[in-house]
Design a protein around this motif. Structure first.
Motif, PDB file in Angstrom:
ATOM      1  N   THR A  66       1.193   0.155 -13.158  1.00 34.10           N
ATOM      2  CA  THR A  66       0.036   0.653 -13.603  1.00 34.10           C
ATOM      3  C   THR A  66      -1.277   0.487 -12.630  1.00 34.10           C
ATOM      4  OG1 THR A  66      -0.679  -1.664 -14.479  1.00 34.10           O
ATOM      5  CG2 THR A  66       0.656  -0.159 -15.928  1.00 34.10           C
ATOM      6  N   VAL A  67      -2.553   1.450 -12.730  1.00 33.44           N
ATOM      7  CA  VAL A  67      -3.605   1.155 -12.188  1.00 33.44           C
ATOM      8  C   VAL A  67      -4.882   1.446 -13.065  1.00 33.44           C
ATOM      9  CG1 VAL A  67      -4.879   2.399 -10.693  1.00 33.44           C
ATOM     10  CG2 VAL A  67      -2.615   2.522  -9.998  1.00 33.44           C
ATOM     11  N   ASP A  68      -5.433   0.528 -13.271  1.00 29.07           N
ATOM     12  CA  ASP A  68      -6.643   0.536 -13.875  1.00 29.07           C
ATOM     13  C   ASP A  68      -7.616   1.220 -13.310  1.00 29.07           C
ATOM     14  OD1 ASP A  68      -9.000  -0.249 -15.394  1.00 29.07           O
ATOM     15  OD2 ASP A  68      -8.196  -2.060 -16.110  1.00 29.07           O
ATOM     16  N   MET A  72     -11.031   1.116  -9.824  1.00 32.24           N
ATOM     17  CA  MET A  72     -11.431   2.263  -8.910  1.00 32.24           C
ATOM     18  C   MET A  72     -12.893   2.723  -8.846  1.00 32.24           C
ATOM     19  SD  MET A  72      -7.904   4.442  -8.947  1.00 32.24           S
ATOM     20  CE  MET A  72      -8.471   5.614  -7.509  1.00 32.24           C
ATOM     21  N   VAL A  73     -13.425   2.988 -10.301  1.00 33.40           N
ATOM     22  CA  VAL A  73     -14.740   3.622 -10.254  1.00 33.40           C
ATOM     23  C   VAL A  73     -15.749   2.397  -9.851  1.00 33.40           C
ATOM     24  CG1 VAL A  73     -16.421   4.161 -12.119  1.00 33.40           C
ATOM     25  CG2 VAL A  73     -13.996   4.857 -12.268  1.00 33.40           C
ATOM     26  N   ARG A  74     -15.412   1.073 -10.189  1.00 35.80           N
ATOM     27  CA  ARG A  74     -16.420   0.094  -9.626  1.00 35.80           C
ATOM     28  C   ARG A  74     -16.597   0.084  -8.185  1.00 35.80           C
ATOM     29  NH1 ARG A  74     -15.483  -5.736 -12.182  1.00 35.80           N
ATOM     30  NH2 ARG A  74     -17.248  -5.966 -10.894  1.00 35.80           N
ATOM     31  N   VAL A  89     -11.041   6.854  -2.683  1.00 38.56           N
ATOM     32  CA  VAL A  89     -11.095   5.497  -3.218  1.00 38.56           C
ATOM     33  C   VAL A  89      -9.700   5.081  -3.548  1.00 38.56           C
ATOM     34  CG1 VAL A  89     -11.890   4.244  -5.386  1.00 38.56           C
ATOM     35  CG2 VAL A  89     -13.341   6.313  -4.433  1.00 38.56           C
ATOM     36  N   PRO A  90      -9.257   3.894  -2.902  1.00 36.56           N
ATOM     37  CA  PRO A  90      -8.048   3.158  -2.883  1.00 36.56           C
ATOM     38  C   PRO A  90      -7.843   2.686  -4.222  1.00 36.56           C
ATOM     39  CG  PRO A  90      -9.494   1.764  -1.790  1.00 36.56           C
ATOM     40  CD  PRO A  90     -10.275   3.075  -2.111  1.00 36.56           C
ATOM     41  N   ALA A  91      -6.551   2.977  -4.920  1.00 38.44           N
ATOM     42  CA  ALA A  91      -6.277   2.321  -5.978  1.00 38.44           C
ATOM     43  C   ALA A  91      -5.762   0.697  -5.951  1.00 38.44           C
ATOM     44  CB  ALA A  91      -5.026   3.085  -6.692  1.00 38.44           C
ATOM     45  N   PRO A  92      -6.171  -0.224  -6.919  1.00 34.22           N
ATOM     46  CA  PRO A  92      -5.772  -1.367  -6.797  1.00 34.22           C
ATOM     47  C   PRO A  92      -4.395  -1.654  -7.009  1.00 34.22           C
ATOM     48  CG  PRO A  92      -6.585  -1.054  -8.869  1.00 34.22           C
ATOM     49  CD  PRO A  92      -7.229   0.236  -8.061  1.00 34.22           C
ATOM     50  N   VAL A  93      -3.752  -2.493  -6.335  1.00 37.69           N
ATOM     51  CA  VAL A  93      -2.348  -2.668  -6.545  1.00 37.69           C
ATOM     52  C   VAL A  93      -2.197  -3.543  -7.732  1.00 37.69           C
ATOM     53  CG1 VAL A  93      -0.452  -3.673  -5.411  1.00 37.69           C
ATOM     54  CG2 VAL A  93      -1.906  -2.316  -4.025  1.00 37.69           C
ATOM     55  N   ALA A  94      -1.340  -3.253  -8.641  1.00 40.83           N
ATOM     56  CA  ALA A  94      -1.085  -4.189  -9.853  1.00 40.83           C
ATOM     57  C   ALA A  94       0.055  -5.007  -9.716  1.00 40.83           C
ATOM     58  CB  ALA A  94      -1.096  -3.162 -11.091  1.00 40.83           C
ATOM     59  N   PRO A  95      -0.198  -6.193  -9.943  1.00 38.76           N
ATOM     60  CA  PRO A  95       0.817  -7.199  -9.807  1.00 38.76           C
ATOM     61  C   PRO A  95       2.126  -6.640 -10.586  1.00 38.76           C
ATOM     62  CG  PRO A  95      -0.940  -8.099 -11.092  1.00 38.76           C
ATOM     63  CD  PRO A  95      -1.257  -7.060 -10.600  1.00 38.76           C
ATOM     64  N   LEU A 114      -7.073  12.475 -14.656  1.00 36.12           N
ATOM     65  CA  LEU A 114      -8.081  13.509 -13.871  1.00 36.12           C
ATOM     66  C   LEU A 114      -9.234  12.613 -13.357  1.00 36.12           C
ATOM     67  CD1 LEU A 114      -8.878  16.517 -16.059  1.00 36.12           C
ATOM     68  CD2 LEU A 114      -6.852  16.078 -14.592  1.00 36.12           C
ATOM     69  N   VAL A 115      -9.747  11.709 -13.865  1.00 37.22           N
ATOM     70  CA  VAL A 115     -10.634  10.737 -13.087  1.00 37.22           C
ATOM     71  C   VAL A 115      -9.893   9.893 -12.059  1.00 37.22           C
ATOM     72  CG1 VAL A 115     -11.992   8.614 -13.105  1.00 37.22           C
ATOM     73  CG2 VAL A 115     -12.087  10.345 -15.018  1.00 37.22           C
ATOM     74  N   PHE A 116      -8.735   9.673 -12.024  1.00 35.93           N
ATOM     75  CA  PHE A 116      -7.905   8.905 -11.248  1.00 35.93           C
ATOM     76  C   PHE A 116      -7.722   9.852 -10.061  1.00 35.93           C
ATOM     77  CE2 PHE A 116      -3.753   8.683  -9.276  1.00 35.93           C
ATOM     78  CZ  PHE A 116      -3.745   7.336  -8.593  1.00 35.93           C
ATOM     79  N   LEU A 117      -7.331  11.258 -10.223  1.00 34.47           N
ATOM     80  CA  LEU A 117      -6.916  11.995  -9.272  1.00 34.47           C
ATOM     81  C   LEU A 117      -8.275  12.565  -8.363  1.00 34.47           C
ATOM     82  CD1 LEU A 117      -4.654  14.589 -11.094  1.00 34.47           C
ATOM     83  CD2 LEU A 117      -3.678  12.602  -9.626  1.00 34.47           C
ATOM     84  N   ALA A 118      -9.269  12.565  -8.897  1.00 38.95           N
ATOM     85  CA  ALA A 118     -10.736  12.686  -8.272  1.00 38.95           C
ATOM     86  C   ALA A 118     -11.007  11.883  -7.385  1.00 38.95           C
ATOM     87  CB  ALA A 118     -11.495  13.256  -9.304  1.00 38.95           C
ATOM     88  N   LEU A 119     -10.677  10.415  -7.949  1.00 45.42           N
ATOM     89  CA  LEU A 119     -11.068   9.391  -7.143  1.00 45.42           C
ATOM     90  C   LEU A 119      -9.937   9.301  -5.932  1.00 45.42           C
ATOM     91  CD1 LEU A 119     -11.854   6.780  -9.880  1.00 45.42           C
ATOM     92  CD2 LEU A 119     -13.462   7.456  -8.256  1.00 45.42           C
ATOM     93  N   ARG A 120      -8.876   9.622  -6.049  1.00 43.49           N
ATOM     94  CA  ARG A 120      -8.128   9.605  -4.933  1.00 43.49           C
ATOM     95  C   ARG A 120      -8.320  10.648  -4.060  1.00 43.49           C
ATOM     96  NH1 ARG A 120      -1.774  10.506  -6.089  1.00 43.49           N
ATOM     97  NH2 ARG A 120      -2.623  12.560  -6.677  1.00 43.49           N
ATOM     98  N   ASP A 121      -8.592  11.715  -4.492  1.00 40.79           N
ATOM     99  CA  ASP A 121      -9.205  12.812  -3.429  1.00 40.79           C
ATOM    100  C   ASP A 121     -10.381  12.514  -2.831  1.00 40.79           C
ATOM    101  OD1 ASP A 121      -7.166  14.428  -4.283  1.00 40.79           O
ATOM    102  OD2 ASP A 121      -8.099  15.561  -5.665  1.00 40.79           O
ATOM    103  N   MET A 122     -11.250  11.593  -3.372  1.00 38.83           N
ATOM    104  CA  MET A 122     -12.506  11.175  -2.638  1.00 38.83           C
ATOM    105  C   MET A 122     -12.135   9.933  -1.584  1.00 38.83           C
ATOM    106  SD  MET A 122     -14.628  10.881  -5.987  1.00 38.83           S
ATOM    107  CE  MET A 122     -16.130  10.006  -5.380  1.00 38.83           C
TER     108      MET A 122
END
Length: 217
Positions: free
Chosen positions: A123-125, A129-131, A196-202, A186-194
């Motif tokens: 999972t990715v919260d 990423m927005v924070r 912004v790294p995704a947090p690694v979920a344990p 869509l928010v995740f994909l836009a942030l990734r394109d910007m």
């Protein structure tokens, strides 16, 4: 970064939601198998759950009643008590090959395990990423859509508190459920394109047990 006010959000163009003909309720094994192909090809999918609200203190929580997944152009909605969908839910929730992205997913883990006996994995919260854009506190989906997509995301309290345990959901419920998963992606994909790294979920440490039998409606 500036957190938009309610007035600023209200002035934005309406969120471009999926049309109803791209929102699919999975009711049998064949439909689930077709959906699984699409979700695996997508790799990252929007994810959320819905539960019938409890209006009496101390009442038994029997949710989640709905699980929803979304690609960029389709949403799939599954009743957790629907016959013929148990194997699909177990596979999609536990697989590491399909990353589930959404908001506040930590709160979904225990109810999913209690209801279905599965441990939510990969999972990715997106709120985290927005924070990273400069917010001190967690940002919800409505604000995230405004900040990242510059769109106004509708949230109906009436639909939020509706009966999600109904075997036949209303058009408004279907649209609401699909929107939550689709917008998260869509928010995740836009942030990734910007960048912004995704947090690694344990990895989940919840014990696994055999998938619970699914009762008939």
């Amino acid at each position: 970064m500036h957190r938009p006010t309610s007035e600023e959000i209200a002035a934005l163009p309406l969120y471009r939601a999926l049309p109803l003909d791209r929102i699919h309720v999975l009711r049998n094994q064949e439909q689930c198998e077709a959906a699984e192909v699409e979700l695996r090809l997508a790799g990252h999918v929007g994810f959320d759950t819905e539960s019938k609200p409890q209006f009496v203190a101390g009442g038994e929580n029997t949710g989640p009643h709905i699980v929803q997944f979304a690609t960029a152009d389709r949403a799939f909605i599954i009743h957790t008590e629907a016959p013929g969908t148990a194997a699909f839910l177990r596979t999609m929730l536990e697989t590491e090959a399909v990353v589930k992205v959404g908001f506040g997913l930590a709160s979904d883990r225990t109810p999913l395990f209690r209801k279905l006996g599965v441990a939510l994995a990969a999972t990715v919260d997106v709120s985290r990423m927005v924070r990273r854009l400069g917010f001190k506190d967690d940002v919800g989906l409505k604000t995230a859509v405004a900040v990242v997509l510059a769109q106004r995301f509708p949230k109906s309290k009436k639909v939020t508190t509706s009966n999600w345990a109904l075997p036949q959901l209303s058009t408004q419920q279907l649209q609401y459920a699909a929107n939550d998963a689709h917008a998260s992606l869509l928010v995740f994909l836009a942030l990734r394109d910007m960048g912004v790294p995704a947090p690694v979920a344990p990895k989940s440490r919840q014990p696994r047990r055999r998938f619970a039998s699914v009762p008939e409606f």
